[in-house]
Write an enzyme that holds these catalytic residues in place. Structure first.
Site, PDB file in Angstrom:
ATOM      1  N   SER A  63      -1.427 -25.477 -15.643  1.00  0.00           N
ATOM      2  CA  SER A  63      -1.555 -25.084 -16.869  1.00  0.00           C
ATOM      3  C   SER A  63      -2.112 -24.313 -17.445  1.00  0.00           C
ATOM      4  O   SER A  63      -3.658 -23.698 -16.763  1.00  0.00           O
ATOM      5  CB  SER A  63      -2.464 -26.208 -16.881  1.00  0.00           C
ATOM      6  OG  SER A  63      -2.904 -26.357 -18.488  1.00  0.00           O
TER       7      SER A  63
ATOM      8  N   TYR B 108      -8.367 -33.395 -16.699  1.00  0.00           N
ATOM      9  CA  TYR B 108      -6.687 -32.925 -16.108  1.00  0.00           C
ATOM     10  C   TYR B 108      -6.495 -31.596 -15.561  1.00  0.00           C
ATOM     11  O   TYR B 108      -5.617 -30.909 -14.523  1.00  0.00           O
ATOM     12  CB  TYR B 108      -6.544 -32.050 -17.613  1.00  0.00           C
ATOM     13  CG  TYR B 108      -4.823 -31.640 -18.093  1.00  0.00           C
ATOM     14  CD1 TYR B 108      -3.778 -32.169 -17.264  1.00  0.00           C
ATOM     15  CD2 TYR B 108      -4.406 -30.989 -18.148  1.00  0.00           C
ATOM     16  CE1 TYR B 108      -2.733 -31.824 -17.048  1.00  0.00           C
ATOM     17  CE2 TYR B 108      -2.823 -30.557 -18.286  1.00  0.00           C
ATOM     18  CZ  TYR B 108      -1.940 -30.647 -17.302  1.00  0.00           C
ATOM     19  OH  TYR B 108      -1.698 -30.041 -18.012  1.00  0.00           O
TER      20      TYR B 108
END
Ligand code: NAD
Length: 318
Positions: A128, A153
């Site tokens: 990501s 995350y």
């Protein structure tokens, strides 16, 4: 090829599968229909795939290493596209252990099952843009230092990249990590801003905007992401890491403007304080992905939003 896609019923996974099937591959999709958002939305994402005889769906959890090992043994895939994860930055602050469990342990199970096969498959896995943390210098390059993620995350995704390099070092596993930059398009994840804002503007409701709306995101249309994923798979022969972004960041206010003018409805904006975990910008340098895997995103933001809203309206009417 014989390909295993994890996170099959999700936003990106279901589009990747549709494209792999269109190219004539045989695909096994794995998903546990995690409750992060509705199972019925996810099942709907797979309508095309389920109708194809080259597709099979397996319902299961990537944290279950016995299931993962036996699935890998039974299908012996040529390639694995590993997209299953707990996604979302803000919710990761509420349940950091869950994010580590699914994303880090789950990904380790996938790498371990792959390396144990007699003919280990190539593994393409989702990272990501959040691994870049909150930084002023842009665009972001794969060679940048990324040791300061600002959400659980982001930390979980960075951990997967590090584990990938360990598995490559130990076992020579072919592994490609893809740092996706805010994917959007039909089947958009419902927790993401484009989906939320389209809903709220359509209902003439106020949009919560965290910060002053100047945060920039390098929104990348899902079919461009899918092309990048498939080229990465075709070219995976070592340890690789690529940015898949649009290289054209848009501010939150510009995003709202584009959605509202496409819908033909004026937005009502409710400015709120910035949220912890959110970064001020994402902006991909895609020269490495362009040179090595031919990644060349071609969908403008206005065209992508038009496609998304056409799809959104069709959903509303069914
Ligand atoms: P998504 O939530 O739509 O899809 C993820 C899928 O994984 C879901 O269908 C979910 O049910 C499944 N899943 C979750 N936990 C699982 C488990 N334990 N076992 C098996 N399946 C499980 O998310 P998405 O937006 O399609 O994201 C796909 C991947 O790309 C994720 O790894 C995400 O972190 C990454 N990513 C997405 C974006 C984006 O903008 N959408 C940006 C950066 C990275």
């Amino acid at each position: 090829m014989n390909i295993l896609v994890t996170g099959a019923a999700g936003f990106i996974g279901s589009h990747v599968i549709d494209q792999l099937l269109a190219q004539g591959h045989r695909v096994t999709g794995l998903d546990n229909f995690d409750p992060f958002y509705s199972e019925s939305k996810k099942r709907r994402n797979l309508i095309n795939a389920i109708a194809n005889t080259h597709f099979q769906l397996v319902q299961g959890d990537i944290r279950n290493n016995e299931l993962i090992d036996s699935l890998f043994k039974s299908i012996s895939p040529d390639a694995v596209i590993h997209l299953a994860a707990r996604a979302g930055v803000r919710p990761s602050l509420e349940s950091p252990s869950l994010y580590m469990d699914v994303n880090v342990t789950g990904t380790t199970n996938i790498f371990e099952a792959a390396r144990k096969l007699k003919n280990p498959p190539k593994v393409i896995y989702a990272s990501s843009s959040s691994v870049y943390g909150d930084r002023e210098t842009a665009p972001f390059r794969e060679s940048d230092q990324v040791d300061s993620p600002i959400s659980p995350y982001a930390a979980s995704k960075r951990a997967c990249e590090i584990i990938a390099s360990t598995f490559h070092h130990l076992y020579g596993l072919r592994l490609t990590g893809l740092r996706f930059f805010t994917a959007y398009g039909p089947r958009n994840r419902p927790d993401l801003a484009i989906a939320k804002f389209t809903n709220l503007i359509s209902q003439n409701k106020a949009l919560p905007v965290f910060g002053n709306g100047s945060a920039r995101r390098d929104f990348t249309y899902v079919s461009d992401i899918v092309s990048g994923v498939i080229s990465a798979m075709d070219n995976c022969n070592n340890l690789h890491l690529y940015n898949l972004g649009n290289c054209n960041p848009i501010t939150v206010l510009e995003m709202i403007q584009t959605i509202s003018s496409t819908l033909g409805i004026d937005p009502i904006i409710d400015f709120q304080t910035a949220q912890p975990g959110d970064v001020s910008q994402t902006y991909a340098d895609i020269s490495k992905a362009n040179m090595e895997i031919g990644f060349n995103p071609s969908t403008s933001f206005s065209e992508g939003i038009r496609n998304y809203i056409e799809w959104y309206r069709r959903q509303e009417n069914t």
